[in-house]
Design a protein around this motif. Sequence first.
Motif, short mmCIF file in Angstrom:
data_model
loop_
_atom_site.label_atom_id
_atom_site.label_comp_id
_atom_site.label_asym_id
_atom_site.label_seq_id
_atom_site.Cartn_x
_atom_site.Cartn_y
_atom_site.Cartn_z
N ILE A 1 0.84 -1.20 0.00
CA ILE A 1 0.00 0.00 0.00
C ILE A 1 0.88 1.25 0.00
O ILE A 1 1.83 1.35 0.79
CB ILE A 1 -0.95 0.00 1.22
N ARG B 1 0.88 5.66 -0.28
CA ARG B 1 0.07 6.83 0.04
C ARG B 1 0.70 8.08 -0.54
O ARG B 1 1.92 8.23 -0.50
CB ARG B 1 -0.01 6.98 1.57
N PRO C 1 -0.22 12.44 -0.44
CA PRO C 1 -1.16 13.42 0.11
C PRO C 1 -1.65 14.45 -0.91
O PRO C 1 -0.99 14.73 -1.90
CB PRO C 1 -0.32 14.13 1.19
N ASP D 1 -3.07 15.65 5.59
CA ASP D 1 -3.38 14.28 6.01
C ASP D 1 -4.46 13.68 5.11
O ASP D 1 -4.61 12.46 5.05
CB ASP D 1 -3.78 14.24 7.48
N ALA E 1 -5.46 12.21 1.83
CA ALA E 1 -4.51 11.56 0.93
C ALA E 1 -5.20 10.51 0.07
O ALA E 1 -6.38 10.18 0.28
CB ALA E 1 -3.39 10.90 1.74
N THR E 2 -4.45 10.00 -0.89
CA THR E 2 -4.90 8.90 -1.73
C THR E 2 -4.01 7.70 -1.45
O THR E 2 -2.78 7.83 -1.38
CB THR E 2 -4.83 9.29 -3.22
N TRP E 3 -4.65 6.55 -1.26
CA TRP E 3 -3.94 5.30 -1.00
C TRP E 3 -4.15 4.35 -2.18
O TRP E 3 -5.27 4.26 -2.71
CB TRP E 3 -4.45 4.62 0.27
N SER F 1 -9.43 7.32 -1.62
CA SER F 1 -8.96 8.68 -1.40
C SER F 1 -9.84 9.42 -0.41
O SER F 1 -11.06 9.23 -0.38
CB SER F 1 -8.93 9.44 -2.72
N SER G 1 0.60 8.55 -5.89
CA SER G 1 0.38 7.24 -5.25
C SER G 1 0.39 6.12 -6.29
O SER G 1 0.91 5.03 -6.04
CB SER G 1 -0.93 7.24 -4.45
N ALA H 1 4.69 11.58 0.18
CA ALA H 1 4.29 10.25 -0.26
C ALA H 1 5.27 9.17 0.17
O ALA H 1 6.47 9.40 0.35
CB ALA H 1 4.19 10.25 -1.79
N GLU I 1 5.52 4.47 1.07
CA GLU I 1 4.82 3.20 1.31
C GLU I 1 4.27 3.21 2.72
O GLU I 1 4.90 3.71 3.65
CB GLU I 1 5.78 2.02 1.13
N VAL I 2 3.08 2.64 2.88
CA VAL I 2 2.48 2.57 4.21
C VAL I 2 3.02 1.32 4.91
O VAL I 2 2.93 0.23 4.37
CB VAL I 2 0.94 2.50 4.10
#
Length: 377
Positions: A17, A19, A21, A44, A46-48, A113, A130, A374, A376-377
């Motif tokens: 995943i 992310r 912003p 905060d 954001a699009t994942w 998002s 992202s 941006a 990686e989560v």
Amino acid sequence: MIEAFEEIFGRAAGIRIFRAPGRVNLIGEHTDYNLGFVLPVALDLATWVASAPSPDNHLYVHSEDRNETWDWPVAEIAELKRAGHWTDYVAGVAHQIVHAGIPLEGRKLLIRSTVPVGAGLSSSAAIEVSTALALLNGRHMEPLELAKLCQRAEREFVGVPSGIMDQYVSVFGRANAAVLIDCRSLEHEYVELPAAGVEIWAVNSMVKHALGQSAYRERVEQCAIAVDAISRRFPEVTSLRDATLQQLESTPLPSVILRRARHVITENARVKLFVGAARRRDLSRMGELFLESHVSMQHDYEISCEEIDFLVQSAIGIEGVYGARMTGGGFGGCTVNLVRPDAVKRFREQIVAGYRERFGIQAPVFRCIPSAGAGEV
Ligand code: ADP
Ligand code: MG
């Protein structure tokens, strides 16, 4: 997101995943293509993108926002053309990656998002960056190259004449800080924001007047006319970033061109003054500069509109609001407001009620929390 991914695409191993912003520009509007300064913060909001390989060599994308799935054979991506559809943002990034010589494999992407779409908080850069990270899937790219690649996707593939700011701050954002970008050198500095005593709030006018795109091109042309005339007397001026007010005033120009150039020159100066005020934690000066910026957009650059002017005027009439201005390209979108924490409740209630009464529109209000860029989560 992994559950949602598997619901759409079936079980998959190795889901990652990424992310990126959205952003709000604090000050420095229409200065980017004049090679000046801008001061955005990454949000905060954001699009994942959840992503896993697809063995059939297709690129699939599903947006929860649109509830639609599309796909392309990877082998055709190099030749793709815009379709006039939201998927252009994804196809455009894939297209640029292939043209940068980076091999693509089949992948499935699920997009989620929280950036409001088309509100001037740059959901477009958030989806581009992202998606790019998801397609790179951990392969390294220099951050500035990543921002430029996403900008090319928007300019060349989607066909929107975007400056570099949105993608840049989505990549380089930092928690608790604004990013002062020099749009000529493409270097940046972080500006710590006063952590106590002020919050940043965006109000979405929910209007976007159709004028936007043609007016944008017209402003770009008018700035070029101004530079051309000023540089005949002052050859050191190669963009409005170089020009001073004195140079502008000593150049004979039609009044509309003069006003356009005056906005850009004074706005550039305001960015620097705002940075100074933020570093001194001078909240009332920061607020004044917000309002000066708005007035300049309203009368000199003429990119505001009735709804936005109403939101700005209402905001500054509320006790505890330091300043307000339109943010983003213009003709609608959001205002950005500097609000004392104890006044937030009153601010939200009054601004929403007043706008509803005047225009019959419910305005969403967002807290803007300066967040990391941006990754990686
Ligand atoms: P802004 O960047 O201010 O939000 P833009 O007009 O530049 O507005 O970009 C909005 C467009 O980006 C949308 O119309 C859509 O095509 C695309 N987009 C952004 N986020 C998403 C999303 N989550 N799913 C699908 N498309 C998206
Ligand atoms: Mg955009």
